[in-house]
Design a protein around this motif. Structure first.
Motif, PDB file in Angstrom:
ATOM      1  N   ILE A   1       0.857  -1.183   0.000  1.00  0.00           N
ATOM      2  CA  ILE A   1       0.000   0.000   0.000  1.00  0.00           C
ATOM      3  C   ILE A   1       0.893   1.232   0.000  1.00  0.00           C
ATOM      4  CG2 ILE A   1      -1.702   1.314   1.303  1.00  0.00           C
ATOM      5  CD1 ILE A   1      -2.653  -1.355   2.493  1.00  0.00           C
ATOM      6  N   SER A   2       0.624   2.135  -0.953  1.00  0.00           N
ATOM      7  CA  SER A   2       1.302   3.439  -0.992  1.00  0.00           C
ATOM      8  C   SER A   2       0.227   4.494  -0.795  1.00  0.00           C
ATOM      9  CB  SER A   2       1.996   3.667  -2.334  1.00  0.00           C
ATOM     10  OG  SER A   2       2.977   2.700  -2.553  1.00  0.00           O
ATOM     11  N   VAL A   3       0.421   5.359   0.191  1.00  0.00           N
ATOM     12  CA  VAL A   3      -0.593   6.366   0.495  1.00  0.00           C
ATOM     13  C   VAL A   3       0.078   7.718   0.715  1.00  0.00           C
ATOM     14  CG1 VAL A   3      -0.613   5.732   2.952  1.00  0.00           C
ATOM     15  CG2 VAL A   3      -2.565   6.910   1.988  1.00  0.00           C
ATOM     16  N   LYS A   4      -0.502   8.761   0.114  1.00  0.00           N
ATOM     17  CA  LYS A   4      -0.084  10.134   0.381  1.00  0.00           C
ATOM     18  C   LYS A   4      -1.153  10.734   1.271  1.00  0.00           C
ATOM     19  CE  LYS A   4       2.762  10.987  -3.600  1.00  0.00           C
ATOM     20  NZ  LYS A   4       3.114  11.851  -4.698  1.00  0.00           N
ATOM     21  N   SER A   5      -0.737  11.191   2.443  1.00  0.00           N
ATOM     22  CA  SER A   5      -1.686  11.689   3.438  1.00  0.00           C
ATOM     23  C   SER A   5      -0.929  12.517   4.467  1.00  0.00           C
ATOM     24  CB  SER A   5      -2.366  10.506   4.140  1.00  0.00           C
ATOM     25  OG  SER A   5      -1.418   9.818   4.958  1.00  0.00           O
ATOM     26  N   GLU A   6      -1.670  12.952   5.462  1.00  0.00           N
ATOM     27  CA  GLU A   6      -1.046  13.531   6.646  1.00  0.00           C
ATOM     28  C   GLU A   6      -0.248  12.424   7.331  1.00  0.00           C
ATOM     29  OE1 GLU A   6      -1.227  16.884   7.619  1.00  0.00           O
ATOM     30  OE2 GLU A   6      -1.988  16.930   5.566  1.00  0.00           O
ATOM     31  N   PRO A   7       0.690  12.757   8.207  1.00  0.00           N
ATOM     32  CA  PRO A   7       1.455  11.704   8.887  1.00  0.00           C
ATOM     33  C   PRO A   7       0.519  10.748   9.643  1.00  0.00           C
ATOM     34  CG  PRO A   7       2.475  13.829   9.258  1.00  0.00           C
ATOM     35  CD  PRO A   7       1.153  14.095   8.578  1.00  0.00           C
ATOM     36  N   PRO A   8       0.779   9.439   9.526  1.00  0.00           N
ATOM     37  CA  PRO A   8      -0.073   8.474  10.214  1.00  0.00           C
ATOM     38  C   PRO A   8       0.145   8.547  11.735  1.00  0.00           C
ATOM     39  CG  PRO A   8       1.814   7.372   9.275  1.00  0.00           C
ATOM     40  CD  PRO A   8       1.879   8.800   8.820  1.00  0.00           C
TER      41      PRO A   8
END
Length: 125
Positions: A112-119
């Protein structure tokens, strides 16, 4: 540039290599990874492990807020296995790093590759 999950402040005190992914859900602009997480002594929720366990396991979620892009790759149909108690799990986390602006998780569930706010990790209460 690559940054290992253990270097992310919001994920301090987790040892994901021996943790179990239970479920992965996309809910609106959030990605939630439900996990039976291994907590290290550095985590405020740490408790001594049960006599029959090697680690302190606690249920929680790794949450990615404001997902801008998401890619989930797998060479096979992802099916849950069932542990000794009959609960489903998707395997362990083999890799979790921040790579060139994306967060990348890999394991039996695929990549899984996700661009988001820091997890961040949230303990289930």
């Amino acid at each position: 540039m690559q940054l290992d999950y253990s270097e992310l402040p919001q994920l301090q005190g987790l040892y994901l290599e021996d943790s179990w992914v239970l479920k992965i859900c996309r809910i609106g602009d959030r990605l939630v990874v439900h996990i039976d997480a291994v907590l290290t002594q550095a985590h405020p929720g740490y408790e001594a492990p049960n006599a029959d366990e090697q680690h302190c396991y606690r249920r929680g979620e790794i949450v990615f807020e404001l997902v801008r892009s998401l890619r989930w790759e797998s060479d096979r149909l992802v099916r849950a296995a069932f542990d000794a108690t009959g609960e489903p799990d998707l395997g362990s986390v083999d890799q979790f790093a921040q790579v060139d602006g994306s967060y990348v998780l890999a394991g039996d569930f695929g990549k899984i590759s996700v661009k988001s706010e820091p997890p961040y990790f949230s303990l289930r209460t």
